[in-house]
Enzyme design. Structure first.
Site, mmCIF file in Angstrom:
data_model
loop_
_atom_site.group_PDB
_atom_site.id
_atom_site.type_symbol
_atom_site.label_atom_id
_atom_site.label_comp_id
_atom_site.label_asym_id
_atom_site.label_seq_id
_atom_site.Cartn_x
_atom_site.Cartn_y
_atom_site.Cartn_z
ATOM 1 N N ASP A 2 10.782 1.978 -50.764
ATOM 2 C CA ASP A 2 10.876 3.366 -51.205
ATOM 3 C C ASP A 2 11.252 3.488 -52.669
ATOM 4 O O ASP A 2 10.749 4.361 -53.372
ATOM 5 C CB ASP A 2 11.875 4.124 -50.322
ATOM 6 C CG ASP A 2 11.263 4.425 -48.967
ATOM 7 O OD1 ASP A 2 10.033 4.534 -48.879
ATOM 8 O OD2 ASP A 2 12.017 4.544 -47.993
ATOM 9 N N ARG A 5 6.605 9.856 -49.903
ATOM 10 C CA ARG A 5 7.228 9.575 -51.195
ATOM 11 C C ARG A 5 6.527 10.190 -52.394
ATOM 12 O O ARG A 5 7.197 10.670 -53.321
ATOM 13 C CB ARG A 5 7.370 8.054 -51.385
ATOM 14 C CG ARG A 5 8.197 7.370 -50.309
ATOM 15 C CD ARG A 5 9.392 8.167 -49.913
ATOM 16 N NE ARG A 5 10.276 7.500 -48.963
ATOM 17 C CZ ARG A 5 11.208 8.137 -48.294
ATOM 18 N NH1 ARG A 5 11.380 9.447 -48.424
ATOM 19 N NH2 ARG A 5 11.980 7.474 -47.456
ATOM 20 N N ASP A 48 25.551 9.285 -48.393
ATOM 21 C CA ASP A 48 25.140 8.403 -49.485
ATOM 22 C C ASP A 48 24.760 9.185 -50.734
ATOM 23 O O ASP A 48 25.228 8.885 -51.841
ATOM 24 C CB ASP A 48 23.950 7.539 -49.064
ATOM 25 C CG ASP A 48 24.331 6.533 -47.987
ATOM 26 O OD1 ASP A 48 25.474 6.573 -47.493
ATOM 27 O OD2 ASP A 48 23.469 5.710 -47.644
ATOM 28 N N SER A 74 19.104 2.253 -39.545
ATOM 29 C CA SER A 74 18.721 3.002 -40.723
ATOM 30 C C SER A 74 17.488 3.800 -40.341
ATOM 31 O O SER A 74 16.488 3.237 -39.888
ATOM 32 C CB SER A 74 18.414 2.033 -41.861
ATOM 33 O OG SER A 74 17.848 2.725 -42.941
#
Lengths: 406, 406, 406, 406
Positions: B125, B96, B16, B180
């Site tokens: 996210d 994050r 990705d 995922s």
């Protein structure tokens, strides 16, 4: 001390409260009414009748309060996912308001002007009993023998028994235990003995309600719990009354080594104490309730419940069940439970109660939106940009004006 | 779209983000800087260099941030006993802010005017990356390809790769997974696939970091954790750096089937989603931290921490690490940790992490007062009467004036 | 844009919303239904009918919602002593949920698939209208012209009017004002103009509802407010409906220079803005409600209300009236108001609303206990020692163990 | 009672505490050390020396603590915008921790093993003194004569004086007042007398620090307050020490009839009491501090402060200044004040303190974004759509699934 005419005593039938019967009669020259309740402590309550009679008690109340206990106290508390200090399920705390209420109701029925209990002056239970009593009957006289008398050792108690011809053969079982224990349908607790050293591991033979995880079955047990308005109404599809639910879950949990807890907690009277607890059914209920709420509660009401929970737990732990602040919190909590309906599937295995599935007709989980696959436009990803931009605005303005952000 | 000159991309080396490199170059006609960090996700980061070079990237940042990640983000969060919605240990959320900070720092170093990431428009996210970026560099341009492009299926992505000669052999492992996934030293997460049905139990072969409780050893493992100011500094007496602690606890926990979680959570963007998590070390740390606090924290500061925790968890979950409210809460939390020193002994067994002992030189547990034995006057039980009487006064006055109390 | 068939517009009859009528008809090719409500803004609503007709509107709703507004929105909010950011009485915020609800109800009645409003894209009102609309009719289409069109200056608006033959003589009064204003029974607000500099004092001739304190009468006015369950039901013994109460208090307050406020507030959309408000009646109500509660609420429920209030205020300010969290908070608040009955006596004088007396048959004030004179044993001062000793216990243990206390 | 060797007494020099000196000497046969502090109560403290000497006291401490009082107690408290029960500025509460600390320090310096005070057994002050004392010196003995002796009427006190040759001419002024009063730089309080009827309006001649609004000047007074890190450091540009600031504001406020308050409050010991207060300077400071924060604080930290404030106020009111929870809250509060710098302009007029302007170099008010005029693209109104849509998502999903929203 002659102004007390009649006193209602929370009477277990054990040694301590039997001594209290006699001591009250002697010290206050008053009539004693005994009140013994089955709240699921796992001991027969009927034998208390003969013992009380032998002590000259004329008004004897023996009641099965198991259903009321779970329905009106345990269930409302679990609607809030209540935990005290991150660990404790409040098994002792939640039984006290019911006892306090019945003590006062019996006082009113029998014309008694006082109530009495066998809790010590160091613990939380005296507070819980007495706050409840004062709240429900403000003029009541409370007699707490442990704070008054000088029978502060087992030897003195035994001597008192001998002197007053109180048969000491009862409660021999308890005498052998090095622990101070308390039990009801929600839990059994242990304090004292070698637990007074917080570094010492509890001995395996202390635990009474659960097998050790090591001794639990090698195969997991699955169970399905059906919720209506936040309360469990059926197990594996079988409708049950509240106390039947808890009895069943205690059995299932105990068999699978679930619900043991070993903590140091902060008492309301200001000291830390170490306690061990077995709460097999409650441990299952707590996780299951969160799971059904995870599907059916709105995010913001769920978060608000979480913010209020520590306060609600503290209110109950400290003994303020019968208070305006508890009612106020309960009103908020109950308002959220109307749609908390559905089924939770749990796996019980060697000490763990794990949620493995949940479903509800009132589910707010929206597969069409949550999916990683194509959602056919149910959610417009471009909305996220504006959402983030405006949520970031205050931070950007601050940073733009030189405000430090790290 | 020509106003972006250089963009820093959070680059995993996977399919990705490799597509994103090319897409950014094409769509924005800008230079791409890649940033790849080892935060303990369990995959080599160095291979990302060759891949980035193959895509024409000239400025490539590859960094080992494991120590910083645990020391400056995971540890401070655990000081608050942080849990989101009663269950989730925030494993994704807490990684994050670090990524966001490095993206911005690299942007500043390389003269980039934009940052980019591979998070979708439905998740949390994107919010966490972008709030952090805006807070740290208010004028930065953020490019979120998943919200912009039309490559919204694996087929389109593959076609894009073919068309642009992006080698698709990398990340074949991930391609096979129906889930995922996201991983760092604190946890690995799973979403999507058959998890999209909250009633369906997760399949055993999904889990990667832990054995099943059933497959865990028959003998328990004991471990002692040494705390200084709320942080673990040694395991079984062996001093370790923060990330070494977490690596070790992940190993111990995973081996004993600890840390699996299966929940439905409320995302900040407004939907519910179902996720499974493995947080072996974190699960141990959470319970252990509460245990050392139970000995060393004052009651009222502990309760206040509990009341603030849900808000603190929400702040982190929603992506506001770099915000004044997080700093304000952190100041309160850290103020309490100065005396949170000592040792906690844990038993790990087939899915459970149980506290079995705790000790501290800063312990506030006072055996001489807490004891069930004679306390030699350390505590005057008669004080309890006044304590209860005045705490009851407001309730008694209310009841005396006819106010309903039940 | 052709998929909208009929849209209900919150129509004031002023220039802006008249332009919107035309713009909606043109842009969306849809039918427009106008909704104009009297919520006490102090302007005739009936003239809106002719204006709407002139614009070709066939379905015209004109309603007097004053009683409903105060009874179902203002009164419940005041039960919580609601203030946003320590100062603002939420006069604008509280009117929006009612408008949103009527817009949706009319949409349902008329078969409209969209609603529209004249709020700008920078403010809170768009959020409040739209959150309400989406909560009550999730599939509704919302059209916010100010976020869509390019008529972003008065000149362009006037040109549009000329081009579309919209008579511009209406709202000439407003045109002259340099301020953006909004009014309803609870308040009138001013923004913009020279207020955009937070250091600049508001000009005296801006204020419309109150005389200046300097110009108010030299003699104070006394007024007695009768409460039932937290709501004012009579003034000076004269029973009144909720909106009559507020009208009367606005008159009394305005005449005495009461209720002016000049603040900088934080908008939900992320910016600070400066606003001036006149809330004459509300300012009196807030202090009076606290006074009646001071006699009739238990301490702990009062404190809990105070802790929840900022959250409740934020919920309303941000536009979440129609939400589960607002209902949850309201349930808690309303639970406390059952005994909030009695009379408060206020003195109004040159800008100040001062409580000078309060009485209640449900008063929890106990003269026999509170007295400085001999209390005949109603309160045993010796109880205080135990109360203090046990409350101090945790602090003493900590200090005894060398824990720093200052 | 022979185990007390030396006691430090909080000595005002008035009748009551003079009796206490003698009573302590007699009852405990111990040496008495007196401690008299100037905390701005408005009476000379030096005369206490002669009086103490006359009573045979050898160690006499007389100190001017005004600067320390305002700097270390009043200022930190005002950083939180602290109000108890929505009205009370905690003037009495905040002086107690300082007195408690000096009592203990003097006890340590003089080798005293006890402290004593003249507070009654019904009030909050005994709690505040003693909690502080126990927290700072856990083994200290506290003697509270009013809870021990039987001199519970003025007649008995006078008789005691005569019998022990204590000159009764001092404090004749106070004797004439029907009110129990307490004063320090922050406020003067009145209780008792005809205030014991909450319906009775306070008599005009009770108030001592302020003129009535009616008697205040016809012309408003304007004043500019300069803040640094949340504290006032200058008035009208003139740098001042903390206690000078408060003295000046008391003068300005009192002259303009500002700061009178008449409330019924909930005491920590469980009863309601009616009190009147004059807090001229504090009333100005509270509004001014909110105003400077409105410009300089981030929204979320401001809201979090508001949520924590009631708890912080309760902690101080109840006497827990010297506690971990107060330090924890203070850490959070102080963290927010770093950028609270700037100037606030106030208008003082006949009882009202009104903010009319505020400015700051750290202002987060952004005119370019907030403006009603063209903002040149600083804010993209289209962002609001996504912001609203995602904030509404949970409500829409719920409504879409038939969940009731009103």
């Amino acid at each position: 001390m002659s102004d007390v005419k009649k006193v209602v005593l929370a009477y277990s039938g054990g040694l301590d409260t039997s001594v209290i019967v006699k001591w009250l009669q002697e010290t206050y020259g008053c009539e004693v009414v005994t009140f013994t309740a089955d709240i699921g402590q796992g001991e027969e309550v009927e034998p208390a009748r003969t013992k009380a009679q032998a002590l000259g008690v004329k008004e004897i109340y023996i009641e099965d309060l198991r259903e009321e206990f779970v329905r009106d106290y345990v269930y409302p508390m679990f609607r809030a996912n209540t935990i005290y200090e991150g660990e404790y399920l409040l098994g002792t705390s939640i039984a006290r308001p019911l006892i306090a209420r019945r003590l006062i109701e019996i006082a009113n029925d029998t014309g008694a002007d006082a109530i009495s209990h066998g809790a010590t002056g160091k613990g939380n239970d005296q507070v819980r009993f007495e706050l409840g009593a004062y709240a429900l009957k403000p003029g009541v006289k409370v007699i707490a023998p442990w704070r008054e008398w000088d029978l502060n050792s087992r030897e003195k108690l035994m001597a008192y028994c001998e002197q007053h011809e109180i048969p000491v053969d009862f409660s021999t079982k308890k005498k052998k235990s090095p622990y101070s224990m308390d039990a009801n349908l929600l839990h059994i607790s242990y304090e004292g003995g070698n637990l007074e050293d917080p570094w010492a591991e509890a001995e395996e033979d202390m635990w009474r309600w659960s097998v050790s995880p090591e001794a639990a079955p090698e195969q997991p047990t699955y169970v399905e719990l059906t919720y209506e308005q936040g309360d469990i109404v059926a197990i594996d599809g079988q409708p049950m009354k509240p106390h039947e639910v808890l009895e069943k879950l205690n059995k299932l949990g105990g068999d699978n080594g679930i619900g043991r807890l070993d903590i140091v907690e902060n008492r309301y009277v200001g000291m830390k104490s170490r306690g061990c607890y077995e709460t097999p059914g409650g441990t299952i209920m707590l996780r299951a309730h969160r799971a059904i709420e995870s599907l059916t509660l709105d995010r913001e009401e769920a978060h608000l419940k979480d913010e209020l929970m520590p306060k609600y737990a503290e209110v109950i732990y400290n003994g303020y069940w019968w208070s305006p602040e508890r009612r106020m919190l309960q009103a908020a909590i109950d308002e959220t439970q109307k749609s908390v309906n559905g089924v939770v599937r749990m796996k019980l295995y060697k000490g763990s109660a794990t949620v493995v599935g949940r479903k509800s007709e009132q589910s707010l989980f929206d597969e069409s939106i949550a999916t990683f696959e194509d959602d056919a436009g149910a959610y417009d990803q471009k909305d996220a940009e504006g959402f983030i931009k405006l949520n970031a605005l205050r931070l950007r303005i601050a940073a733009g004006k030189g405000r430090k952000q790290d």
